[in-house]
Scaffold this motif. Structure first.
Motif, PDB file in Angstrom:
ATOM      1  N   GLY A 102       6.027  -1.391   1.988  1.00 18.32           N
ATOM      2  CA  GLY A 102       4.887  -2.065   2.595  1.00 18.32           C
ATOM      3  C   GLY A 102       5.062  -3.562   2.637  1.00 18.32           C
ATOM      4  N   MET A 139      -0.559   3.800   7.016  1.00 20.08           N
ATOM      5  CA  MET A 139       0.691   3.996   6.310  1.00 20.08           C
ATOM      6  C   MET A 139       1.319   5.331   6.685  1.00 20.08           C
ATOM      7  N   MET A 175      -0.242  -5.321   9.958  1.00 18.98           N
ATOM      8  CA  MET A 175      -1.530  -5.999  10.069  1.00 18.98           C
ATOM      9  C   MET A 175      -1.550  -7.307   9.299  1.00 18.98           C
ATOM     10  N   CYS A 221       0.836  -1.197   0.000  1.00 19.99           N
ATOM     11  CA  CYS A 221       0.000   0.000   0.000  1.00 19.99           C
ATOM     12  C   CYS A 221       0.875   1.253   0.000  1.00 19.99           C
ATOM     13  N   CYS A 232       4.451  -2.952   8.127  1.00 15.34           N
ATOM     14  CA  CYS A 232       4.529  -4.297   7.569  1.00 15.34           C
ATOM     15  C   CYS A 232       5.965  -4.763   7.404  1.00 15.34           C
ATOM     16  N   GLY A 268       6.664   1.578   6.423  1.00 25.21           N
ATOM     17  CA  GLY A 268       5.429   1.032   6.973  1.00 25.21           C
ATOM     18  C   GLY A 268       5.676  -0.101   7.948  1.00 25.21           C
TER      19      GLY A 268
HETATM   20  S1  SF4 Z   1       2.121  -0.896   6.852  1.00 26.30           S
HETATM   21 FE1  SF4 Z   1      -0.055  -0.584   6.516  1.00 26.30          FE
HETATM   22  S2  SF4 Z   1      -0.163   0.789   4.762  1.00 26.30           S
HETATM   23 FE2  SF4 Z   1       1.887  -0.116   4.776  1.00 26.30          FE
HETATM   24  S3  SF4 Z   1       1.759  -1.935   3.512  1.00 26.30           S
HETATM   25 FE3  SF4 Z   1       1.370  -2.582   5.586  1.00 26.30          FE
HETATM   26  S4  SF4 Z   1      -0.858  -2.541   5.788  1.00 26.30           S
HETATM   27 FE4  SF4 Z   1      -0.330  -1.335   3.982  1.00 26.30          FE
END
Ligand code: SF4
Lengths: 179, 301, 230
Positions: free
Chosen positions: C117, C177, C152, C81, C146, C144
């Motif tokens: 991400g 993000m 998540m 993302c 991730c 991010g």
């Molecule tokens: S940290 Fe959040 S915004 Fe970034 S890739 Fe992961 S889920 Fe998507």
């Protein structure tokens, strides 16, 4: 087009379960005789005007030992969508008849189902090719006995210090500390 | 004109001035573009930093001898163009190695870099390079045709192949410029000018948004630094030729800077106004519009 | 928190068969000659990366680092993302160009890889290749949450959790993000790290090459490329 009348007409020749009229333009019905699926689909496409296969998807009813396949068909002219459901025995290997010759798009859906649920459609073009997973060796990941959390913990290393909060409890304790 | 040793440092000095001018001018033009778009834009010395960064990279890989020679040829094209074309008319220092037939040589050098680049990029084996090369060559070839015709027209007109003589014939008044004495040849050559400047609308070959950036796909570190140097030198060198042939040359550095900037801006303006052409469109365009004008120019003389 | 099936064991036995085009084979050439081809050995260079020294003089190295910090070329490769947050940096509002940051379309010319991400195993393979084709010195920024701990996607069967297990990360930008401002601030921080001469990720990668490769191969089951993509 009146869906009740259509279902009645079809029931006289096909073994259909009790229909669910979810919305004026959306109906679900079970087909109990799996062998008649192709005949029914062709009839729906060529005679009743359901020319468009919206999607083909599956549900894993692990408790009942069944896979449910849903064929969503759409009749553009009448603005009606019909979800036709069939049930397969949930035992390996699971195979079902391919409908790629009725709707070529079904080929892609069948590849996906083969990869994610392990339901094979013999004769469907490229059905054994990888769809989105690459180099996957474990059991098909959308089956419900595949535990994704356990898999990820056994595969990827955690970074220590990660905390998880239940959003509901967390908000409650933050916003209403007295209870 | 006889050869003197002192010409070599003089020519190098010219090269040095033009290099720095090119670095600053391309940055300035980018900055103008950014300001038009409401951005602050790159710092004016960004080109120098990028160049230094690329030279300072610690590792580089080669795909063979031709891969190595590609950027070298390309830079040779740019430098050669500058060395054999008189930069400032009437100045001993910046006369460079101009000689009787230098017009032909200059035309050759215009094409030399592209060819060298084609060989080098092809050796890298990257499919995008090969596609970029074939597109680039066909486009440049089509675009050069009007220029060649325009140049023939004016060499017929002035009865010489020496750039210095051509510039000399244009001195005196602004109405002695080829622009006014032979407007058709000028127009024909300007077709080629916008066509080979690698700016929109004819930059499909190098544009990053197209097939990833064409011939230089595999080039990096020092190779890329060489090409960057060339990318600032070469347009200026080419603009110098046009200035000499059609816009009366320059008699001093300030005049040179102003004229080059103005001529360069022609291609910039056309670039901001028109969307990018596909290769076959631009080839068609040059053959349909550029070529007849060039032929007419020759007939007129 | 969701309950986990304690008895679930992942399948560690099954090997993924080598893809057909990668298997060794014998080919008969048009002139009758019989040629043995082992694609993995014949088509690729097997050399491992080496550690590149800094320049001997500290002043020169400092000067170079200054240039590197002020000319960051980002590889235009978005993975999750977060990639959507890189685009605004080019717009008038944020205008990263004024800091000498630009986007390059090929890994050869880029020296900053932003993993923007979540990274699925399939994308990880491409990211590794892209990273290895970049020229030294090269930097990696994880954008991010991730990339930090799975974010998540912490329980997903197909996304990695810690980016630094697979690539040497110089800097993380937290958030889910992160907004473009955070990204800009992160890039400014990266500049400082580079100027201090601490951004030696590529050398770290070369030094711990075996460890990185073992990690990468433990999740990428169909490894059909050379160990180091030159
Ligand atoms: S940290 Fe959040 S915004 Fe970034 S890739 Fe992961 S889920 Fe998507």
């Amino acid at each position: 087009m009146d869906m009740r009348e259509l279902i009645e007409r079809l029931t006289s020749r096909h073994k259909l379960g009790a229909p669910i009229f979810q919305r004026p333009d959306l109906t679900f019905v079970d087909l109990t005789d799996n062998d008649r699926l192709r005949a029914l689909l062709v009839e729906l496409r060529d005679i009743e005007g359901f020319t468009h296969l919206v999607l083909l998807t599956a549900v894993d009813w692990i408790e009942e030992g069944k896979f449910q396949l849903t064929y969503m068909l759409n009749n553009r002219a009448a603005n009606q969508t019909l979800g036709l459901r069939v049930y397969l025995e949930r035992k390996d290997p699971v195979e079902f008849t391919s409908i790629h010759d009725i709707w070529p798009t079904a080929e892609t859906y069948q590849r996906e189902l083969r990869e994610m649920f392990g339901i094979n459609f013999p004769g469907s073009p490229r059905v054994m090719d990888e769809f989105i997973l690459e180099g996957w060796t474990d059991m098909p990941p959308y089956r419900r006995d595949f535990d994704t959390l356990a898999y990820s913990q056994q595969t990827y290393r955690d970074r220590p210090g990660r905390a998880t909060n239940d959003p509901r409890d967390h908000m409650k304790s933050k916003m209403y500390p007295e209870g | 004109m006889t050869f003197q040793w002192i010409q070599i440092p003089y020519a190098l000095l010219t090269l040095f001035i033009i290099l720095n001018y090119g670095m600053l001018m391309t940055a300035l033009i980018q900055k103008i573009g950014a300001r038009v778009g409401g951005r602050y834009g790159i710092p004016i010395w960004q080109n120098y930093i990028d160049l230094l960064k690329n030279i300072a990279l610690r590792s580089k890989i080669s795909h063979g001898v031709m891969f190595y020679l590609g950027p070298v040829f390309r830079l040779t094209g740019g430098i050669g163009l500058i060395l054999f074309v008189p930069t400032i008319y009437g100045s001993v220092m910046h006369q460079n190695f101009s000689f009787a037939g230098d017009l032909i040589l200059a035309l050759y050098f215009v094409f030399f870099g592209t060819l060298g680049m084609a060989l080098g990029a092809a050796e890298s084996g990257h499919p995008h390079s090969a596609i970029g090369v074939s597109r680039g060559l066909s486009q440049v070839t089509a675009a050069e045709l009007p220029l060649a015709l325009g140049v023939f027209a004016i060499s017929l007109q002035y009865q010489t192949l020496n750039i210095t003589d051509i510039v000399a014939a244009q001195q005196g008044s602004i109405f002695n410029w080829t622009l006014f004495t032979n407007p058709l040849a000028t127009v024909a050559a300007m077709f080629a000018f916008v066509g080979t400047m690698m700016r929109a609308p004819f930059d499909v070959v190098l544009a990053p948004q197209e097939i990833p950036i064409g011939p230089p796909t595999e080039y990096h570190s020092s190779y890329l630094a060489l090409m960057q140097t060339n990318r600032v030198l070469y347009p200026i060198a080419k603009t110098v030729i046009y200035m000499n042939l059609f816009f009366g040359g320059a008699t001093s550095w300030p005049e040179f800077f102003v004229k080059i900037f103005a001529i360069y801006m022609v291609s910039v303006f056309i670039g901001v106004v028109y969307p990018r052409f596909r290769v076959e469109q631009s080839i068609q365009f040059f053959l349909k519009w550029g070529l007849p004008v060039g032929v007419l120019a020759i007939l007129m003389v | 928190m969701k309950d986990m099936d304690k008895s679930f064991r992942k399948d560690t036995e099954t090997e993924f068969p080598l893809r057909e085009e990668m298997r060794p084979r014998t080919v008969t050439a048009p002139d009758g000659q019989v040629i043995e081809i082992d694609p993995l050995r014949d088509y690729f260079c097997e050399e491992a990366p080496k550690v590149h020294r800094k320049s001997y003089s500290a002043i020169v190295e400092g000067f170079y680092n200054w240039a590197r910090a002020n000319s960051l070329w980002i590889l235009g490769f978005g993975t999750g993302c977060g990639a959507i947050e890189m685009r605004p940096l080019m717009t008038p509002r944020f205008d990263a160009y004024r800091y000498g940051i630009q986007w390059r379309p090929t890994p050869r010319q880029a020296n900053l890889l932003i993993i923007s991400g979540y990274l699925s195993v399939k994308t990880l393979k491409r990211a590794i290749r892209a990273y290895e084709q970049m020229q030294q010195p090269k930097f990696v920024v994880g954008l991010g949450s991730c990339t930090i701990n799975g974010g998540m996607y912490w329980d997903s069967y197909n996304t990695i959790k810690r980016l630094d297990d697979y690539l040497p990360v110089d800097l993380y930008i937290a958030g889910c993000m992160p907004r473009p401002e955070a990204l800009l601030a992160g890039l400014m921080e990266l500049k400082k790290i580079i100027r201090r001469g601490e951004a030696e990720g590529a050398n770290k990668y070369a030094e711990n090459f075996d460890w990185y490769k073992a990690n990468q191969k433990s999740v990428i089951k169909d490894w059909d490329m050379p160990d180091y993509s030159w």
